[in-house]
Design a protein around this motif. Structure first.
Motif, PDB file in Angstrom:
ATOM      1  N   HIS A 114      18.030  17.994  -0.086  1.00  9.68           N
ATOM      2  CA  HIS A 114      19.099  18.391  -1.019  1.00  9.68           C
ATOM      3  C   HIS A 114      19.475  17.223  -1.932  1.00  9.68           C
ATOM      4  N   LYS A 115      19.614  16.050  -1.367  1.00  6.23           N
ATOM      5  CA  LYS A 115      20.017  14.872  -2.147  1.00  6.23           C
ATOM      6  C   LYS A 115      19.034  14.590  -3.278  1.00  6.23           C
ATOM      7  N   TYR A 116      17.755  14.517  -2.960  1.00  8.15           N
ATOM      8  CA  TYR A 116      16.777  14.126  -3.966  1.00  8.15           C
ATOM      9  C   TYR A 116      16.390  15.285  -4.890  1.00  8.15           C
ATOM     10  N   ALA A 117      16.266  16.496  -4.348  1.00 13.60           N
ATOM     11  CA  ALA A 117      15.912  17.642  -5.195  1.00 13.60           C
ATOM     12  C   ALA A 117      17.018  17.932  -6.200  1.00 13.60           C
ATOM     13  N   ASP A 118      18.261  17.752  -5.774  1.00 15.65           N
ATOM     14  CA  ASP A 118      19.385  17.936  -6.695  1.00 15.65           C
ATOM     15  C   ASP A 118      19.375  16.844  -7.767  1.00 15.65           C
ATOM     16  N   ALA A 119      19.125  15.596  -7.354  1.00 19.57           N
ATOM     17  CA  ALA A 119      19.116  14.481  -8.298  1.00 19.57           C
ATOM     18  C   ALA A 119      17.991  14.633  -9.329  1.00 19.57           C
ATOM     19  N   PHE A 120      16.817  15.094  -8.888  1.00 21.47           N
ATOM     20  CA  PHE A 120      15.685  15.276  -9.796  1.00 21.47           C
ATOM     21  C   PHE A 120      15.681  16.655 -10.482  1.00 21.47           C
ATOM     22  N   GLU A 121      16.701  17.448 -10.180  1.00 24.62           N
ATOM     23  CA  GLU A 121      16.915  18.749 -10.821  1.00 24.62           C
ATOM     24  C   GLU A 121      15.757  19.721 -10.604  1.00 24.62           C
ATOM     25  N   ILE A 122      15.236  19.770  -9.367  1.00 21.98           N
ATOM     26  CA  ILE A 122      14.200  20.758  -9.050  1.00 21.98           C
ATOM     27  C   ILE A 122      14.577  21.596  -7.820  1.00 21.98           C
ATOM     28  N   GLU A 123      15.822  21.497  -7.373  1.00 20.78           N
ATOM     29  CA  GLU A 123      16.208  22.213  -6.157  1.00 20.78           C
ATOM     30  C   GLU A 123      16.003  23.717  -6.309  1.00 20.78           C
ATOM     31  N   LYS A 138       5.581  18.235 -10.332  1.00 20.54           N
ATOM     32  CA  LYS A 138       4.746  17.817  -9.202  1.00 20.54           C
ATOM     33  C   LYS A 138       4.990  16.345  -8.869  1.00 20.54           C
ATOM     34  N   GLN A 139       5.163  15.529  -9.907  1.00 25.52           N
ATOM     35  CA  GLN A 139       5.431  14.110  -9.692  1.00 25.52           C
ATOM     36  C   GLN A 139       6.766  13.928  -8.975  1.00 25.52           C
ATOM     37  N   LYS A 140       7.764  14.694  -9.377  1.00 21.58           N
ATOM     38  CA  LYS A 140       9.072  14.621  -8.723  1.00 21.58           C
ATOM     39  C   LYS A 140       8.974  15.047  -7.257  1.00 21.58           C
ATOM     40  N   LEU A 141       8.223  16.115  -6.995  1.00 21.25           N
ATOM     41  CA  LEU A 141       8.055  16.590  -5.616  1.00 21.25           C
ATOM     42  C   LEU A 141       7.343  15.535  -4.777  1.00 21.25           C
ATOM     43  N   ALA A 142       6.339  14.878  -5.357  1.00 26.29           N
ATOM     44  CA  ALA A 142       5.620  13.823  -4.634  1.00 26.29           C
ATOM     45  C   ALA A 142       6.555  12.666  -4.293  1.00 26.29           C
ATOM     46  N   VAL A 143       7.430  12.313  -5.228  1.00 24.84           N
ATOM     47  CA  VAL A 143       8.391  11.233  -4.979  1.00 24.84           C
ATOM     48  C   VAL A 143       9.319  11.610  -3.833  1.00 24.84           C
ATOM     49  N   ILE A 144       9.843  12.827  -3.874  1.00 27.58           N
ATOM     50  CA  ILE A 144      10.758  13.282  -2.813  1.00 27.58           C
ATOM     51  C   ILE A 144      10.051  13.275  -1.459  1.00 27.58           C
ATOM     52  N   SER A 145       8.809  13.763  -1.424  1.00 25.68           N
ATOM     53  CA  SER A 145       8.068  13.814  -0.153  1.00 25.68           C
ATOM     54  C   SER A 145       7.819  12.410   0.396  1.00 25.68           C
ATOM     55  N   ALA A 146       7.685  11.429  -0.502  1.00 31.33           N
ATOM     56  CA  ALA A 146       7.447  10.056  -0.066  1.00 31.33           C
ATOM     57  C   ALA A 146       8.701   9.414   0.511  1.00 31.33           C
ATOM     58  N   LEU A 147       9.859   9.874   0.088  1.00 27.54           N
ATOM     59  CA  LEU A 147      11.118   9.260   0.504  1.00 27.54           C
ATOM     60  C   LEU A 147      11.715   9.906   1.754  1.00 27.54           C
ATOM     61  N   ILE A 148      11.138  11.024   2.173  1.00 24.72           N
ATOM     62  CA  ILE A 148      11.773  11.869   3.190  1.00 24.72           C
ATOM     63  C   ILE A 148      11.863  11.185   4.553  1.00 24.72           C
ATOM     64  N   HIS A 149      10.950  10.224   4.839  1.00 26.95           N
ATOM     65  CA  HIS A 149      10.991   9.555   6.141  1.00 26.95           C
ATOM     66  C   HIS A 149      11.570   8.139   6.045  1.00 26.95           C
ATOM     67  N   LYS A 150      12.202   7.840   4.921  1.00 26.28           N
ATOM     68  CA  LYS A 150      12.856   6.544   4.693  1.00 26.28           C
ATOM     69  C   LYS A 150      11.899   5.372   4.943  1.00 26.28           C
ATOM     70  N   PRO A 151      10.826   5.287   4.166  1.00 27.51           N
ATOM     71  CA  PRO A 151       9.837   4.222   4.378  1.00 27.51           C
ATOM     72  C   PRO A 151      10.403   2.840   4.066  1.00 27.51           C
ATOM     73  N   LYS A 152       9.869   1.839   4.761  1.00 31.24           N
ATOM     74  CA  LYS A 152      10.266   0.452   4.488  1.00 31.24           C
ATOM     75  C   LYS A 152       9.510  -0.115   3.292  1.00 31.24           C
ATOM     76  N   LEU A 153       8.279   0.371   3.095  1.00 35.39           N
ATOM     77  CA  LEU A 153       7.438  -0.077   1.994  1.00 35.39           C
ATOM     78  C   LEU A 153       6.998   1.139   1.193  1.00 35.39           C
ATOM     79  N   VAL A 154       7.203   1.087  -0.128  1.00 35.94           N
ATOM     80  CA  VAL A 154       6.773   2.188  -0.993  1.00 35.94           C
ATOM     81  C   VAL A 154       5.749   1.653  -1.987  1.00 35.94           C
ATOM     82  N   LEU A 155       4.581   2.288  -2.004  1.00 33.55           N
ATOM     83  CA  LEU A 155       3.500   1.953  -2.925  1.00 33.55           C
ATOM     84  C   LEU A 155       3.450   3.025  -4.001  1.00 33.55           C
ATOM     85  N   LEU A 156       3.457   2.615  -5.256  1.00 23.54           N
ATOM     86  CA  LEU A 156       3.438   3.575  -6.358  1.00 23.54           C
ATOM     87  C   LEU A 156       2.394   3.160  -7.383  1.00 23.54           C
ATOM     88  N   ASP A 157       1.563   4.122  -7.781  1.00 22.26           N
ATOM     89  CA  ASP A 157       0.527   3.882  -8.776  1.00 22.26           C
ATOM     90  C   ASP A 157       0.938   4.579 -10.073  1.00 22.26           C
TER      91      ASP A 157
END
Length: 234
Positions: A114-123, A138-157
């Motif tokens: 809810h937090k990220y989908a609302d912020a990225f306006e795709i809820e 799709k890019q927004k959904l990929a970002v949300i899916s990457a953040l869902i487990h609260k990673p310590k390291l985020v790699l972005l291309d």
């Protein structure tokens, strides 16, 4: 948080990455810059455990990517420049699928989705199949899916490709917040003015070899990052 030591990756006789060493500490946004084919994506995929590498060592939070790939993947997230999502799923099913993989509780995933989908306006679009999404969605959904487990390291291309200005601004804020909370960001980009404003440190790679790295001031001095990059590339 991330330590790359003498990384070498070959494709046949060609060294895509040649004896690369970098260290990204907790709290740092680290930019990775180079022309197309310089070795940026190969490096990121090697860190993410997607590609095997020929020489060197990579560790995440002190854990070897080669020896304990699953433990490393639990601590990180990787967002490619062109995410391959399961188009037959709806957005919410995909996010729940990723949450299941990382063992995220029902309550926590509901809150974060809810937090990220609302912020990225795709809820409102999460009930729709991913096949109906635009590239930006799709890019927004990929970002949300990457953040869902609260990673310590985020790699972005190339994370800002396809994002509208509002979403790009939001992502920059999220990247900084992750680092403020003790995480680390390692990302490649061609948008040099963004890198100059956003990054704590930066590395420039050419032909698979690291040619300059350090704090933004150490790398660019009194010049712009673009000027330094073009000079080194030339």
């Amino acid at each position: 948080m991330l330590k790359i030591e003498h990384l070498t990756k070959k494709y046949g006789d060609k060294k895509a990455v040649d004896d690369l060493s970098l260290e990204i500490r907790s709290g740092e946004i680290y930019g990775f810059i180079g022309h197309n084919g310089a070795g940026k994506t190969t490096t990121l995929k090697s860190v993410a455990g997607i590609l095997n590498f020929d020489e060197g060592e990579i560790s995440v939070d002190g854990i070897s990517v080669k020896a304990n790939p699953i433990e490393c993947k639990k601590r990180m997230a990787y967002i490619p420049d062109n995410p391959d999502l399961y188009d037959f799923m709806t957005g919410i099913k995909y996010l729940n699928f990723i949450s299941d993989i990382f063992g995220v509780s029902s309550e926590e995933r509901r809150e974060l989705i809810h937090k990220y989908a609302d912020a990225f306006e795709i809820e409102k679009d999460l009930a729709q199949p991913i096949s109906s999404y635009s590239h930006g969605m799709k890019q927004k959904l990929a970002v949300i899916s990457a953040l869902i487990h609260k990673p310590k390291l985020v790699l972005l291309d190339e994370p800002f490709v396809g994002l509208d200005p509002k979403a790009a601004h939001l992502l920059k804020g999220i990247m900084r917040q992750i680092c403020d909370d003790g995480g680390a960001i390692f990302f490649s980009t061609h948008v040099l003015d963004v890198a100059e404003k956003l990054c704590d440190k930066v590395a420039i790679i050419k032909g698979g070899k690291l040619i300059r790295s350090g704090t933004m001031d150490e790398v660019k001095g009194d010049e712009s990052l673009e000027s330094v990059f073009l000079e080194l590339e030339g």
